[in-house]
Design an enzyme around this catalytic site. Structure first.
Site, mmCIF file in Angstrom:
data_model
loop_
_atom_site.group_PDB
_atom_site.id
_atom_site.type_symbol
_atom_site.label_atom_id
_atom_site.label_comp_id
_atom_site.label_asym_id
_atom_site.label_seq_id
_atom_site.Cartn_x
_atom_site.Cartn_y
_atom_site.Cartn_z
ATOM 1 N N ALA A 68 4.844 7.722 2.495
ATOM 2 C CA ALA A 68 5.658 8.452 3.471
ATOM 3 C C ALA A 68 6.714 7.543 4.089
ATOM 4 O O ALA A 68 7.855 7.958 4.314
ATOM 5 C CB ALA A 68 4.767 9.048 4.556
ATOM 6 N N SER A 83 -3.905 0.692 14.237
ATOM 7 C CA SER A 83 -4.635 1.950 14.374
ATOM 8 C C SER A 83 -5.010 2.122 15.834
ATOM 9 O O SER A 83 -5.041 1.154 16.612
ATOM 10 C CB SER A 83 -5.901 1.915 13.510
ATOM 11 O OG SER A 83 -6.783 2.966 13.844
ATOM 12 N N CYS A 117 0.321 -5.197 -7.253
ATOM 13 C CA CYS A 117 -0.023 -6.442 -6.584
ATOM 14 C C CYS A 117 -1.285 -6.288 -5.751
ATOM 15 O O CYS A 117 -1.487 -5.270 -5.083
ATOM 16 C CB CYS A 117 1.128 -6.875 -5.684
ATOM 17 S SG CYS A 117 0.787 -8.376 -4.740
ATOM 18 N N GLN A 152 0.759 5.806 -2.042
ATOM 19 C CA GLN A 152 0.287 7.093 -1.522
ATOM 20 C C GLN A 152 0.113 6.983 -0.012
ATOM 21 O O GLN A 152 0.306 5.926 0.580
ATOM 22 C CB GLN A 152 -1.030 7.474 -2.187
ATOM 23 C CG GLN A 152 -2.141 6.455 -2.041
ATOM 24 C CD GLN A 152 -3.363 6.807 -2.871
ATOM 25 O OE1 GLN A 152 -3.676 7.972 -3.065
ATOM 26 N NE2 GLN A 152 -4.056 5.788 -3.376
ATOM 27 N N TYR A 208 -13.715 -2.798 10.627
ATOM 28 C CA TYR A 208 -12.380 -2.190 10.552
ATOM 29 C C TYR A 208 -11.710 -2.262 11.919
ATOM 30 O O TYR A 208 -10.531 -2.633 12.037
ATOM 31 C CB TYR A 208 -12.497 -0.738 10.092
ATOM 32 C CG TYR A 208 -11.187 0.012 10.045
ATOM 33 C CD1 TYR A 208 -10.350 -0.077 8.934
ATOM 34 C CD2 TYR A 208 -10.780 0.811 11.108
ATOM 35 C CE1 TYR A 208 -9.146 0.604 8.888
ATOM 36 C CE2 TYR A 208 -9.579 1.498 11.075
ATOM 37 C CZ TYR A 208 -8.766 1.395 9.969
ATOM 38 O OH TYR A 208 -7.576 2.061 9.922
ATOM 39 N N GLY A 221 0.817 -1.215 0.000
ATOM 40 C CA GLY A 221 0.000 0.000 0.000
ATOM 41 C C GLY A 221 0.843 1.252 0.000
ATOM 42 O O GLY A 221 0.556 2.223 0.703
ATOM 43 N N VAL A 230 -5.162 10.231 10.649
ATOM 44 C CA VAL A 230 -4.106 10.692 9.743
ATOM 45 C C VAL A 230 -4.732 11.180 8.444
ATOM 46 O O VAL A 230 -5.707 10.598 7.944
ATOM 47 C CB VAL A 230 -3.096 9.561 9.435
ATOM 48 C CG1 VAL A 230 -1.918 10.119 8.627
ATOM 49 C CG2 VAL A 230 -2.596 8.914 10.717
ATOM 50 N N ASN A 231 -4.159 12.211 7.893
ATOM 51 C CA ASN A 231 -4.665 12.822 6.666
ATOM 52 C C ASN A 231 -4.332 11.952 5.449
ATOM 53 O O ASN A 231 -3.379 12.206 4.720
ATOM 54 C CB ASN A 231 -4.073 14.225 6.505
ATOM 55 C CG ASN A 231 -4.615 14.949 5.280
ATOM 56 O OD1 ASN A 231 -5.691 14.610 4.765
ATOM 57 N ND2 ASN A 231 -3.879 15.939 4.816
ATOM 58 N N THR A 232 -5.135 10.895 5.252
ATOM 59 C CA THR A 232 -4.965 10.001 4.111
ATOM 60 C C THR A 232 -6.331 9.714 3.499
ATOM 61 O O THR A 232 -7.370 10.071 4.058
ATOM 62 C CB THR A 232 -4.320 8.661 4.533
ATOM 63 O OG1 THR A 232 -5.222 7.965 5.404
ATOM 64 C CG2 THR A 232 -2.993 8.883 5.243
#
Length: 256
Positions: A20, A138, A63, A15, A151, A12, A186-188
């Protein structure tokens, strides 16, 4: 672990957090395999990294992490290209309560699958040279989340698996450190899923509760989390650690 010239595989990674993490390693002069299902975004990330760090420092492989044959190919290609594997970061994740089986498959089953593949390549007791695995969980792994129960369950699973496999590594002398990274908001792109009913399904009605929490706790940037990620890799004393990162406390660890 000295990160210079080490070889890392990040899922993943086209982005968000994965990108990062990849850039943080490239800045440390590591070599990085960017693994992602998004071919277009992966090509963009690879081009950016080539320009900044040189074309020989990274490789992109498209993938689907839920496909065992595809993941086996990624691991084999990584070792064939760079000679070894030192780091696995299981970062790929989704939040889709309407397709909860897929959420479990990506967030937990694929993570376990990739971890076992990494063990095959890195276990000292099986002829490997050791290494490090970082599993991205998380803060949902600790607290209830009405808008995303599946989740949340997947992230609880990541923590249990990480801590248990770390203990197995210690007892079995695998030479592999396995730790978990638990960011707050988080800003994603995954954070934006709370705005879409097709993602949350029947739990969309609770979206305002999580938005209120975001207003209280704030939102971190991927670069903030990357600093903690690097710390987990460089600190050889950490195995089975669960690192939390929040706007109020910064980097800190869960004490069990």
């Amino acid at each position: 672990m000295i990160l210079k010239n080490c070889v890392a595989l990040i899922t993943g990674a086209s982005q968000g957090l994965g990108k990062a993490f990849a850039e943080a390693l490239l800045k440390k002069e590591a070599k990085v395999v960017i693994c992602d299902i998004n071919r277009a975004q992966g090509a963009v990330a690879k081009a950016e990294f080539d320009q900044r760090y040189g074309p020989d420092r990274s490789m992109f492989m498209a993938c689907d992490v839920t496909s065992l044959p595809q993941m086996k190919d990624v691991f084999c290609e990584t070792v064939q290209t760079f000679g070894r594997l030192d780091v696995l970061c299981n970062n790929a994740g989704i939040n889709n309560e309407s397709s909860w089986e897929k959420t479990i498959s990506v967030n937990l089953v694929a993570l376990i699958q990739a971890s076992y593949l990494a063990l095959e390549h890195m276990r000292c007791d099986h002829g490997g040279k050791g290494g490090s695995i970082v599993n991205v969980a998380s803060m949902s792994g600790f607290i209830p989340a009405a808008h995303a129960p599946v989740y949340t369950a997947s992230k609880h699973g990541v923590l249990g698996f990480t801590r248990s496999l770390a203990e197995a590594s210690r007892l079995g002398n695998y030479g592999i450190r396995i730790n978990a990274l638990c960011p707050s908001f988080v800003n994603t792109s995954i954070l934006d899923t709370i705005n879409h009913e097709e993602n949350l399904g029947t739990f969309y009605q609770f979206k305002d509760s999580v938005k209120n929490l975001m207003n209280v706790f704030g939102v971190l940037e991927p670069s903030d989390i990357a600093e903690g990620f690097v710390q987990l890799l460089e600190d050889d004393s950490l195995n089975g650690a669960v690192m939390k990162i929040t706007t109020t406390k910064g980097v800190h660890f869960e004490k069990y």
